[in-house]
Design an enzyme around this catalytic site. Structure first.
Site, PDB file in Angstrom:
ATOM      1  N   HIS A 141       0.582  -1.163   0.093  1.00  0.00           N
ATOM      2  CA  HIS A 141      -0.203   0.148  -0.121  1.00  0.00           C
ATOM      3  C   HIS A 141       0.683   1.309  -0.196  1.00  0.00           C
ATOM      4  CE1 HIS A 141      -3.735  -1.830   1.137  1.00  0.00           C
ATOM      5  NE2 HIS A 141      -3.036  -3.439   0.901  1.00  0.00           N
ATOM      6  N   HIS A 195      -2.615  -4.798   8.493  1.00  0.00           N
ATOM      7  CA  HIS A 195      -1.530  -3.877   8.343  1.00  0.00           C
ATOM      8  C   HIS A 195      -1.570  -3.298   9.043  1.00  0.00           C
ATOM      9  CE1 HIS A 195      -0.799  -4.442   3.799  1.00  0.00           C
ATOM     10  NE2 HIS A 195      -2.645  -4.580   4.058  1.00  0.00           N
ATOM     11  N   ASN A 219       0.299 -11.986   7.719  1.00  0.00           N
ATOM     12  CA  ASN A 219       1.046 -11.045   6.794  1.00  0.00           C
ATOM     13  C   ASN A 219       1.116  -9.521   7.146  1.00  0.00           C
ATOM     14  OD1 ASN A 219       0.558 -13.727   4.636  1.00  0.00           O
ATOM     15  ND2 ASN A 219       2.544 -12.338   4.422  1.00  0.00           N
ATOM     16  N   ASP A 248      -0.657 -19.806  -0.318  1.00  0.00           N
ATOM     17  CA  ASP A 248       0.196 -20.198  -2.074  1.00  0.00           C
ATOM     18  C   ASP A 248       1.578 -20.793  -1.492  1.00  0.00           C
ATOM     19  OD1 ASP A 248       1.532 -17.751  -0.011  1.00  0.00           O
ATOM     20  OD2 ASP A 248       1.480 -16.889  -2.624  1.00  0.00           O
ATOM     21  N   ASP A 275      -6.696 -13.136  -2.660  1.00  0.00           N
ATOM     22  CA  ASP A 275      -6.095 -11.926  -2.406  1.00  0.00           C
ATOM     23  C   ASP A 275      -4.831 -12.308  -4.145  1.00  0.00           C
ATOM     24  OD1 ASP A 275      -4.679  -9.469  -1.660  1.00  0.00           O
ATOM     25  OD2 ASP A 275      -3.232 -10.307  -0.349  1.00  0.00           O
TER      26      ASP A 275
END
Length: 382
Positions: A141, A195, A219, A248, A275
């Protein structure tokens, strides 16, 4: 195909249990009846191998089919994204806008309202990931666009919820007040924490105020340590918090996934998200996100400094990863892509499961997890 037809299958997994040799009677995109197999001939599809399961539900999708929602927040973009992911079994999704300008955010909300009004196939609602985050955990971001939630921001969200069935927002406790979280949650908006560098205590306070989810677990969030459990610790310990997971093999180590599933009430509130970015369904080596090039290689999407920027992942691949690599039963892996995300957003009965009165949205998979077919509201899309 007629608006009335029958799907007969050797193995039906309805989201909870398996039944052998079942027939689904479909009328106008809705499941009207489920019974032991019949043979009527006309307007009937018979699947003698593999299994039929609920269509996938993805609550975090940035793009697909060569487009990104941030680049062009329009109904046409939403349609392209929904159609691209339907090829891999996703029949309902939340197009996701990452941190952007107020103007682009408003355009995304308007596009979502139009998609709702048009009953756009595959459209479930809207996910706004930012801009009310922690600039210290910005990931891909743009930190220059991150800011605390204002009254105007909150009022725009509240107004949007009057016209959009499902809205999820990813926020950091550093950028929203507990009062704002309560107001948004009371209005039916799913508040997800992410985040963020927040402490365990502040994350728990946000959950007490009404936050019910955590965005892409592990994450871009404060990690679990032995003296400060962080947002990860709160997500795993708080039974009221759901958590999205990018499965993943890149975003989260398989050993950590196993630990999380064991810690989180048997994993039943951890659900799969892709995502996904624009690469899904096309051969695209690189693309740009807000002027920054992202390269695609070896299953990774990276900025020039190596920062992960979304995922090159479809939902069927995520389901197979959970069964083939993590070792979950195929049924539980499917629930993580269907029933659990539907429960997370409080969706009406029939989403993420196969039942009478629900949408005729389901996938046909081989016993090895290969995608053999997909129907979305009664229409074959793959």
């Amino acid at each position: 195909m007629s608006n009335k037809w029958i799907l007969s299958c050797a193995d039906l997994f309805d989201g909870n249990n398996h039944s052998k040799n079942q027939s689904l009677f479909i009328e106008d995109g809705i499941i009207a009846k489920i019974c032991d197999s019949v043979d009527v001939g006309d307007n009937q599809i018979t699947l003698d191998a593999g299994h039929v399961a609920p269509g996938y539900v993805d609550l975090q999708v940035n793009g697909g089919g060569g487009v990104l929602f941030n680049d062009s927040p329009t109904v046409d973009t939403i349609r392209t994204i929904c159609d691209a992911h339907a090829l891999f079994g996703t029949t309902s999704l939340l197009p996701t806008l990452i941190t952007d300008t107020p103007e682009v955010t408003s355009q995304a909300i308007e596009a979502a309202i139009l998609a709702q009004e048009q009953n756009l196939p595959g459209f479930l609602g809207l996910h706004l990931e930012g801009p009310h985050l922690d600039s210290g955990k910005h990931g891909a971001h743009d930190p220059a666009l991150i800011h605390a939630m204002s009254d105007a921001d909150m009022n725009e969200l509240l107004a949007a919820k009057q016209k959009i069935s499902h809205i999820m927002i990813t926020v950091a406790p550093e950028s929203v007040s507990r009062e704002q979280i309560k107001t948004l949650s009371d209005a039916g908006i799913v508040v997800s924490l992410g985040h963020s560098s927040t402490t365990y205590q502040n994350a728990q306070a946000a959950a007490d105020a009404g936050a019910t989810c955590v965005t892409h677990l592990f994450n871009a969030m404060s990690a679990l340590s032995h003296r400060e459990p962080g947002l990860v610790g709160a997500a795993l310990q708080n039974e009221n918090l759901y958590a999205g997971l990018i499965a993943d093999g890149i975003h989260v180590d398989p050993a950590v996934i196993t630990i999380a599933l064991n810690a989180k009430q048997g994993g039943k509130k951890i659900f799969l998200v892709t995502d996904a970015m624009s690469t899904i369904g096309i051969d695209q080596k690189s693309f740009f996100l807000k002027g920054r090039e992202i390269t695609r290689a070896n299953g990774r999407l990276e900025l020039s400094d190596g920062t992960l920027a979304g995922a090159d992942l479809d939902m069927n691949a995520a389901v197979n990863y959970m069964s083939d690599v993590i070792g979950l039963s195929a049924d539980e892996a499917l629930r993580m892509a269907t029933l659990y995300p539907a429960n997370c957003i409080g969706a009406k009965s029939g989403l993420g499961e196969i039942k009478v009165g629900g949408a005729a949205s389901f996938v046909h998979r081989s016993d090895k997890g290969e995608m053999l077919g997909c129907w979305r509201s009664g229409e074959k899309v793959a």
